[in-house]
Design an enzyme around this catalytic site. Structure first.
Site, PDB file in Angstrom:
ATOM      1  N   VAL A 108      36.336  45.397  38.825  1.00 62.10           N
ATOM      2  CA  VAL A 108      35.669  46.149  37.768  1.00 62.10           C
ATOM      3  C   VAL A 108      34.443  46.828  38.353  1.00 62.10           C
ATOM      4  O   VAL A 108      33.674  46.207  39.099  1.00 62.10           O
ATOM      5  CB  VAL A 108      35.238  45.227  36.612  1.00 62.10           C
ATOM      6  CG1 VAL A 108      34.511  46.029  35.536  1.00 62.10           C
ATOM      7  CG2 VAL A 108      36.439  44.517  36.022  1.00 62.10           C
ATOM      8  N   CYS A 109      34.277  48.105  38.035  1.00 57.00           N
ATOM      9  CA  CYS A 109      33.088  48.856  38.440  1.00 57.00           C
ATOM     10  C   CYS A 109      32.916  48.789  39.965  1.00 57.00           C
ATOM     11  O   CYS A 109      33.856  49.044  40.708  1.00 57.00           O
ATOM     12  CB  CYS A 109      31.878  48.287  37.692  1.00 57.00           C
ATOM     13  SG  CYS A 109      30.405  49.321  37.702  1.00 57.00           S
ATOM     14  N   THR A 110      31.731  48.420  40.429  1.00 53.23           N
ATOM     15  CA  THR A 110      31.479  48.378  41.871  1.00 53.23           C
ATOM     16  C   THR A 110      32.109  47.160  42.539  1.00 53.23           C
ATOM     17  O   THR A 110      31.954  46.983  43.756  1.00 53.23           O
ATOM     18  CB  THR A 110      29.968  48.383  42.144  1.00 53.23           C
ATOM     19  OG1 THR A 110      29.339  47.392  41.321  1.00 53.23           O
ATOM     20  CG2 THR A 110      29.372  49.752  41.824  1.00 53.23           C
TER      21      THR A 110
END
Length: 320
Positions: A108-110
């Protein structure tokens, strides 16, 4: 029914929302699925508490080093601590080990930065938070980085964009594992739309950031977004701004990278998409409110923007 074992990997300065959107959604699925469908754990280095990016502390349930497969799903959280996590060989090594023992792997995300450090994303099409995508692409040229979609599935690996895309990801997993009815029930419980499609853009023109510094362009944008059902032709916009059509086009290209007509078309399509999922207005009313002269004009703009017609978009994102 055998429970699906899900491990969420956290580390110092991980994003709390990345973790909570996934874990809470799966626990809601347990509550509404009539059986304990998921066994969800937060694994941290040595099982120690982690201080999230928000400053709140989470207690790890399992020591990352001691987790053993097989697993159903492994999810790596993102957060401002992703850089440090990606160079921590203990974290990276155990994520690599567990990924090989998992049916499905996600970030998720970074968290994509951390997952990329394992080498398991090489040659795959991936996404991450749009702000960090250029850095990811530079550091890992072997990845095919696409910052546009909310999430991307490449085989058994799924990478999601910024923060709340974790909710869309979790709902997609629930639908994949147990059907759309349960995913919709969880979405209703979470008071959200069923889910945004993975290929929907991370950035909407209504949320992508502050308006351009040029005062004239800001006024024109404010007029467009607030008066979608009026005459927004280039001639009308230029006349209202008190400049020539050529000068207005030049300013739009300079500050927004697109001509006024394209900006208007996108604004209308995104507004229509919002109305499709937040109201029960008939297609003709949506078209009228958003400034499309006909339903066919709405359909064409929608297909250009989202790749599917508006009727299908609404059907896929509203409850039965």
């Amino acid at each position: 029914m055998t429970q699906r074992r899900v491990i969420m990997v956290g580390y110092h300065a991980a994003e709390l929302l990345d973790i909570a959107c996934v874990t809470s959604s799966l626990v809601m699925a347990n509550l509404h699925g009539g059986a304990p469908l998921y066994e969800v754990f937060l694994a941290t280095p040595s099982g120690l508490p982690i201080t999230c990016a928000s400053g709140l502390t989470l207690q790890g349930q399992l020591a990352l080093e001691r987790v053993a497969g097989p697993l159903d799903t492994l999810v790596v959280a993102g957060g401002i601590g992703h850089e440090a996590a990606a160079v921590n060989q203990v974290i990276v090594g155990h994520i690599r080990r567990l990924a090989r023992e998992s049916r499905r792997v996600a970030s998720v995300c970074t968290g994509t930065t951390v997952l990329a450090a394992t080498g398991l994303l090489d040659g795959r099409r991936v996404t991450t938070h749009w702000r960090y995508a250029p850095v990811l692409a530079t550091r890992h040229p072997q990845l095919i980085v696409d910052s546009g979609p909310i999430f991307i599935r490449d085989g058994e690996v799924v990478t999601a964009g910024g923060v709340t895309s974790a909710l869309d990801l979790a709902l997609a997993f629930i639908e994949e594992d147990h059907g759309i009815a349960l995913a919709r029930e969880v979405a209703r419980e979470a008071v959200t739309y069923l889910q945004r499609p993975g290929d929907q853009a991370q950035r909407s023109m209504f949320t992508q950031g502050p308006p351009p510094s040029d005062g004239l362009i800001k006024r024109v944008i404010d007029h467009i977004t607030g008066h979608l059902d009026t005459d927004l032709t280039l001639a009308a916009l230029a006349d209202g701004a008190g400049v020539s059509q050529r000068h207005l086009t030049r300013l739009f290209l300079k500050h927004l990278g697109q001509p006024p007509g394209r900006f208007v078309r996108r604004a209308r399509a995104e507004a229509a998409a919002h109305l499709m999922t937040s109201t029960t207005l008939p297609m003709s009313a949506v078209a009228a409110r958003c400034g499309f002269g006909t339903i066919e004009a709405l359909r064409q703009a929608f297909v250009d923007r989202y790749g599917i017609p508006p009727s299908r978009y609404r059907l896929a994102r509203t409850s039965t």
